[in-house]
Write a protein that holds these residues in place. Structure first.
Motif, PDB file in Angstrom:
ATOM      1  N   ARG A  79       0.834  -1.208   0.000  1.00  0.00           N
ATOM      2  CA  ARG A  79       0.000   0.000   0.000  1.00  0.00           C
ATOM      3  C   ARG A  79       0.867   1.256   0.000  1.00  0.00           C
ATOM      4  NH1 ARG A  79      -3.499  -3.228   3.328  1.00  0.00           N
ATOM      5  NH2 ARG A  79      -2.413  -2.526   5.216  1.00  0.00           N
ATOM      6  N   ALA A  80       1.958   1.222   0.760  1.00  0.00           N
ATOM      7  CA  ALA A  80       2.848   2.382   0.800  1.00  0.00           C
ATOM      8  C   ALA A  80       3.472   2.637  -0.563  1.00  0.00           C
ATOM      9  CB  ALA A  80       3.947   2.162   1.846  1.00  0.00           C
ATOM     10  N   ALA A  81       3.834   1.585  -1.286  1.00  0.00           N
ATOM     11  CA  ALA A  81       4.448   1.751  -2.609  1.00  0.00           C
ATOM     12  C   ALA A  81       3.490   2.455  -3.575  1.00  0.00           C
ATOM     13  CB  ALA A  81       4.858   0.391  -3.165  1.00  0.00           C
ATOM     14  N   ILE A  82       2.218   2.006  -3.601  1.00  0.00           N
ATOM     15  CA  ILE A  82       1.245   2.600  -4.511  1.00  0.00           C
ATOM     16  C   ILE A  82       0.884   4.021  -4.085  1.00  0.00           C
ATOM     17  CG2 ILE A  82      -1.071   2.359  -5.482  1.00  0.00           C
ATOM     18  CD1 ILE A  82       0.941   0.263  -6.463  1.00  0.00           C
ATOM     19  N   ARG A  83       0.753   4.227  -2.763  1.00  0.00           N
ATOM     20  CA  ARG A  83       0.434   5.565  -2.250  1.00  0.00           C
ATOM     21  C   ARG A  83       1.545   6.560  -2.558  1.00  0.00           C
ATOM     22  NH1 ARG A  83       2.378   7.890   1.974  1.00  0.00           N
ATOM     23  NH2 ARG A  83       3.076   5.960   2.979  1.00  0.00           N
ATOM     24  N   GLU A  84       2.797   6.176  -2.276  1.00  0.00           N
ATOM     25  CA  GLU A  84       3.916   7.083  -2.522  1.00  0.00           C
ATOM     26  C   GLU A  84       4.091   7.377  -4.009  1.00  0.00           C
ATOM     27  OE1 GLU A  84       6.014   8.806  -0.725  1.00  0.00           O
ATOM     28  OE2 GLU A  84       5.491   8.162   1.296  1.00  0.00           O
ATOM     29  N   LEU A  85       3.852   6.380  -4.847  1.00  0.00           N
ATOM     30  CA  LEU A  85       3.904   6.605  -6.296  1.00  0.00           C
ATOM     31  C   LEU A  85       2.923   7.700  -6.688  1.00  0.00           C
ATOM     32  CD1 LEU A  85       4.710   5.817  -9.233  1.00  0.00           C
ATOM     33  CD2 LEU A  85       2.872   4.121  -9.139  1.00  0.00           C
ATOM     34  N   PHE A  86       1.707   7.633  -6.161  1.00  0.00           N
ATOM     35  CA  PHE A  86       0.694   8.636  -6.477  1.00  0.00           C
ATOM     36  C   PHE A  86       1.091  10.005  -5.945  1.00  0.00           C
ATOM     37  CE2 PHE A  86      -3.308  10.851  -5.262  1.00  0.00           C
ATOM     38  CZ  PHE A  86      -3.775  11.095  -6.551  1.00  0.00           C
ATOM     39  N   GLU A  87       1.522  10.071  -4.701  1.00  0.00           N
ATOM     40  CA  GLU A  87       1.879  11.353  -4.099  1.00  0.00           C
ATOM     41  C   GLU A  87       3.032  12.022  -4.838  1.00  0.00           C
ATOM     42  OE1 GLU A  87       2.510  11.326   0.113  1.00  0.00           O
ATOM     43  OE2 GLU A  87       0.864   9.933   0.479  1.00  0.00           O
ATOM     44  N   GLU A  88       4.023  11.242  -5.238  1.00  0.00           N
ATOM     45  CA  GLU A  88       5.242  11.827  -5.810  1.00  0.00           C
ATOM     46  C   GLU A  88       5.159  12.064  -7.313  1.00  0.00           C
ATOM     47  OE1 GLU A  88       8.756  10.527  -2.753  1.00  0.00           O
ATOM     48  OE2 GLU A  88       8.419   9.231  -4.469  1.00  0.00           O
ATOM     49  N   SER A  89       4.400  11.238  -8.036  1.00  0.00           N
ATOM     50  CA  SER A  89       4.390  11.363  -9.502  1.00  0.00           C
ATOM     51  C   SER A  89       3.016  11.626 -10.098  1.00  0.00           C
ATOM     52  CB  SER A  89       4.954  10.079 -10.131  1.00  0.00           C
ATOM     53  OG  SER A  89       4.012   9.027 -10.047  1.00  0.00           O
ATOM     54  N   GLY A  90       1.945  11.444  -9.314  1.00  0.00           N
ATOM     55  CA  GLY A  90       0.599  11.629  -9.841  1.00  0.00           C
ATOM     56  C   GLY A  90       0.039  10.428 -10.569  1.00  0.00           C
ATOM     57  N   ILE A  91       0.830   9.376 -10.704  1.00  0.00           N
ATOM     58  CA  ILE A  91       0.343   8.184 -11.398  1.00  0.00           C
ATOM     59  C   ILE A  91      -0.452   7.325 -10.419  1.00  0.00           C
ATOM     60  CG2 ILE A  91       1.044   6.018 -12.491  1.00  0.00           C
ATOM     61  CD1 ILE A  91       3.186   7.506 -13.942  1.00  0.00           C
ATOM     62  N   LEU A  92      -1.693   7.032 -10.808  1.00  0.00           N
ATOM     63  CA  LEU A  92      -2.615   6.307  -9.945  1.00  0.00           C
ATOM     64  C   LEU A  92      -2.757   4.864 -10.412  1.00  0.00           C
ATOM     65  CD1 LEU A  92      -4.757   6.289  -7.676  1.00  0.00           C
ATOM     66  CD2 LEU A  92      -6.430   7.021  -9.399  1.00  0.00           C
ATOM     67  N   LEU A  93      -2.453   3.937  -9.526  1.00  0.00           N
ATOM     68  CA  LEU A  93      -2.620   2.515  -9.795  1.00  0.00           C
ATOM     69  C   LEU A  93      -3.646   1.976  -8.815  1.00  0.00           C
ATOM     70  CD1 LEU A  93       1.129   1.471 -10.257  1.00  0.00           C
ATOM     71  CD2 LEU A  93      -0.513   2.175 -12.011  1.00  0.00           C
ATOM     72  N   ALA A  94      -4.909   2.085  -9.222  1.00  0.00           N
ATOM     73  CA  ALA A  94      -6.013   1.651  -8.379  1.00  0.00           C
ATOM     74  C   ALA A  94      -7.027   0.944  -9.255  1.00  0.00           C
ATOM     75  CB  ALA A  94      -6.651   2.849  -7.675  1.00  0.00           C
ATOM     76  N   LYS A  95      -7.835   0.109  -8.630  1.00  0.00           N
ATOM     77  CA  LYS A  95      -8.808  -0.676  -9.392  1.00  0.00           C
ATOM     78  C   LYS A  95     -10.123  -0.802  -8.634  1.00  0.00           C
ATOM     79  CE  LYS A  95      -7.138  -5.062  -7.497  1.00  0.00           C
ATOM     80  NZ  LYS A  95      -6.516  -6.380  -7.803  1.00  0.00           N
ATOM     81  N   ASN A  96     -11.155  -1.211  -9.346  1.00  0.00           N
ATOM     82  CA  ASN A  96     -12.437  -1.536  -8.751  1.00  0.00           C
ATOM     83  C   ASN A  96     -12.319  -2.927  -8.145  1.00  0.00           C
ATOM     84  OD1 ASN A  96     -15.142  -2.691  -8.513  1.00  0.00           O
ATOM     85  ND2 ASN A  96     -15.861  -0.898  -9.661  1.00  0.00           N
ATOM     86  N   GLN A  97     -12.489  -3.028  -6.826  1.00  0.00           N
ATOM     87  CA  GLN A  97     -12.258  -4.307  -6.166  1.00  0.00           C
ATOM     88  C   GLN A  97     -13.271  -5.370  -6.563  1.00  0.00           C
ATOM     89  OE1 GLN A  97     -12.682  -3.976  -1.876  1.00  0.00           O
ATOM     90  NE2 GLN A  97     -14.210  -2.372  -2.098  1.00  0.00           N
ATOM     91  N   THR A  98     -14.405  -4.958  -7.133  1.00  0.00           N
ATOM     92  CA  THR A  98     -15.414  -5.920  -7.566  1.00  0.00           C
ATOM     93  C   THR A  98     -15.170  -6.391  -8.987  1.00  0.00           C
ATOM     94  OG1 THR A  98     -17.079  -4.946  -6.111  1.00  0.00           O
ATOM     95  CG2 THR A  98     -17.882  -6.328  -7.920  1.00  0.00           C
ATOM     96  N   THR A  99     -14.919  -5.447  -9.903  1.00  0.00           N
ATOM     97  CA  THR A  99     -14.743  -5.803 -11.314  1.00  0.00           C
ATOM     98  C   THR A  99     -13.291  -6.095 -11.667  1.00  0.00           C
ATOM     99  OG1 THR A  99     -14.401  -3.513 -12.038  1.00  0.00           O
ATOM    100  CG2 THR A  99     -16.686  -4.303 -11.904  1.00  0.00           C
ATOM    101  N   GLY A 100     -12.345  -5.567 -10.874  1.00  0.00           N
ATOM    102  CA  GLY A 100     -10.928  -5.738 -11.178  1.00  0.00           C
ATOM    103  C   GLY A 100     -10.418  -4.781 -12.230  1.00  0.00           C
ATOM    104  N   LYS A 101     -11.289  -3.899 -12.741  1.00  0.00           N
ATOM    105  CA  LYS A 101     -10.867  -2.956 -13.774  1.00  0.00           C
ATOM    106  C   LYS A 101     -10.140  -1.771 -13.149  1.00  0.00           C
ATOM    107  CE  LYS A 101     -14.575  -4.092 -17.041  1.00  0.00           C
ATOM    108  NZ  LYS A 101     -15.743  -3.583 -17.795  1.00  0.00           N
ATOM    109  N   MET A 102      -9.168  -1.227 -13.906  1.00  0.00           N
ATOM    110  CA  MET A 102      -8.383  -0.105 -13.412  1.00  0.00           C
ATOM    111  C   MET A 102      -9.239   1.154 -13.339  1.00  0.00           C
ATOM    112  SD  MET A 102      -5.483  -1.410 -12.711  1.00  0.00           S
ATOM    113  CE  MET A 102      -4.465   0.026 -12.388  1.00  0.00           C
TER     114      MET A 102
END
Length: 344
Positions: A79-102
């Motif tokens: 979680r820290a890796a994905i959060r820090e990536l977003f905070e520092e670069s603006g790139i969001l790696l998140a998905k819909n936990q039901t559908t699995g789609k980004m």
């Protein structure tokens, strides 16, 4: 309590390594994202680094310092890796936990979210839920092999500020066979991969965020244009050996995919595999021209007796200068030892 270590006629405390995460983000065209840290940073000032940072309470509880599992891959590190990536670069790696789609979020909204998280007005998870009630960070090491452990680094004991950093590699989806310029509308969730352009965080921690081939980052470091420390240099060297084979610029989708598969196969190989290596760099020798040769096989005092091991075959050779690591290169340990015997 921090351990005490002998240092001449007095003893000093050895700092407890702080848990942190970093992610080697591979773009749809197999380039790697690096961030240029501000010159006032307390860690890796002015260097180029992978996105990452310290774990926080919002990432979840971490085992105490005396527990060996503190140094294991775990959800809080992911979680820290994905959060820090977003905070520092603006790139969001998140998905819909039901559908699995980004999850697709426009750039303006992402930048507003970064500012709110930096100001501690929202946690990353709270902001995600504002975008979609089913949103969650894309932290799973699934069959798609997106977020994969790729070594852990423990700062040597002679450094005042120490870290236990879990490195990951994340593969963004390969480009699709469509003309993206013809698609002017923002896609619906998961419809196609949005081209997310990295950006700095406004100079808080990062002055520049950029994708380039791993081989180009290495070239710039070796020519003195940028500063890369041993963890970044070594992992870029490994990645480059697979992703930067010729032809580089006009490789087909099938070739890009095969190169990723070969790199993943390598990461899961070895004894221990690169997914499990724990590396605490240790001075092996000094060369006649003043270069330091760092052994990579030790896992550090915190993991003594745990069975965790590092990289036995490679070493990093460099010169430590005022501004940081310079003239860095990766070499085979056997070659360095042979050079030493030849010079006797």
């Amino acid at each position: 309590m921090p351990r005490k270590q002998s240092n001449g006629n007095h003893k000093r405390e050895v700092a407890i390594p702080r848990p942190s995460s970093s992610v080697i983000l591979v773009s749809p065209t197999n380039e790697v994202l690096l961030l240029h840290r501000v010159h006032t940073s307390t860690s890796f000032a002015s260097a180029h680094v992978f996105p990452g940072g310290n774990l926080s309470d919002q990432d979840g509880p971490c085992p105490p310092p005396e527990d060996h599992t503190r140094h294991d891959d775990a959800p809080h590190y992911r979680r820290a890796a994905i959060r820090e990536l977003f905070e520092e670069s603006g790139i969001l790696l998140a998905k819909n936990q039901t559908t699995g789609k980004m999850l697709v979020v426009d750039e303006k909204t992402r930048d507003q979210g970064r500012a709110l998280i930096h100001q501690n007005k929202l946690t990353f998870d709270e902001w995600l839920k504002q975008q979609h009630s089913e949103a969650e960070p894309d932290t799973a090491n699934s069959s798609e092999d997106k977020l994969v452990p790729f070594t852990r680094w423990v700062t040597p004991t002679n450094v005042p500020k120490r870290y236990t950093t879990q490195m990951y590699i994340y593969f963004m989806p390969l480009p699709v066979d469509v003309d993206k310029e013809l698609l002017e509308e923002l896609p619906t969730e998961g419809e196609r991969e949005e081209i997310q352009v990295p950006s700095s965080d406004g100079g808080i921690e990062v002055t520049e965020a950029q994708f380039l081939p791993a081989s180009e980052w290495l070239r710039r470091a070796q020519s003195g244009e940028i500063i890369l420390f041993p963890p970044q240099f070594l992992l870029l060297d490994v990645v480059s050996g697979f992703l930067d084979q010729e032809p580089r610029s006009d490789a087909s989708l099938e070739v890009l995919k095969k190169r990723r598969a070969a790199l993943l196969g390598f990461i899961h190989s070895g004894s221990p595999p690169w997914t499990d290596k724990v590396i605490a760099p240790k001075l092996l020798k000094m060369t006649e021209d003043g270069r330091s040769v760092l052994a990579l096989d030790d896992s550090g005092p915190e993991l003594k007796g745990s069975g965790r091991r590092g990289e036995p075959d490679r070493v990093v050779v460099l010169k430590f200068k005022k501004e940081g690591a310079r003239e860095v290169r990766v070499a085979w340990k056997k070659d360095i030892m042979q050079e030493e015997r030849s010079n006797l």
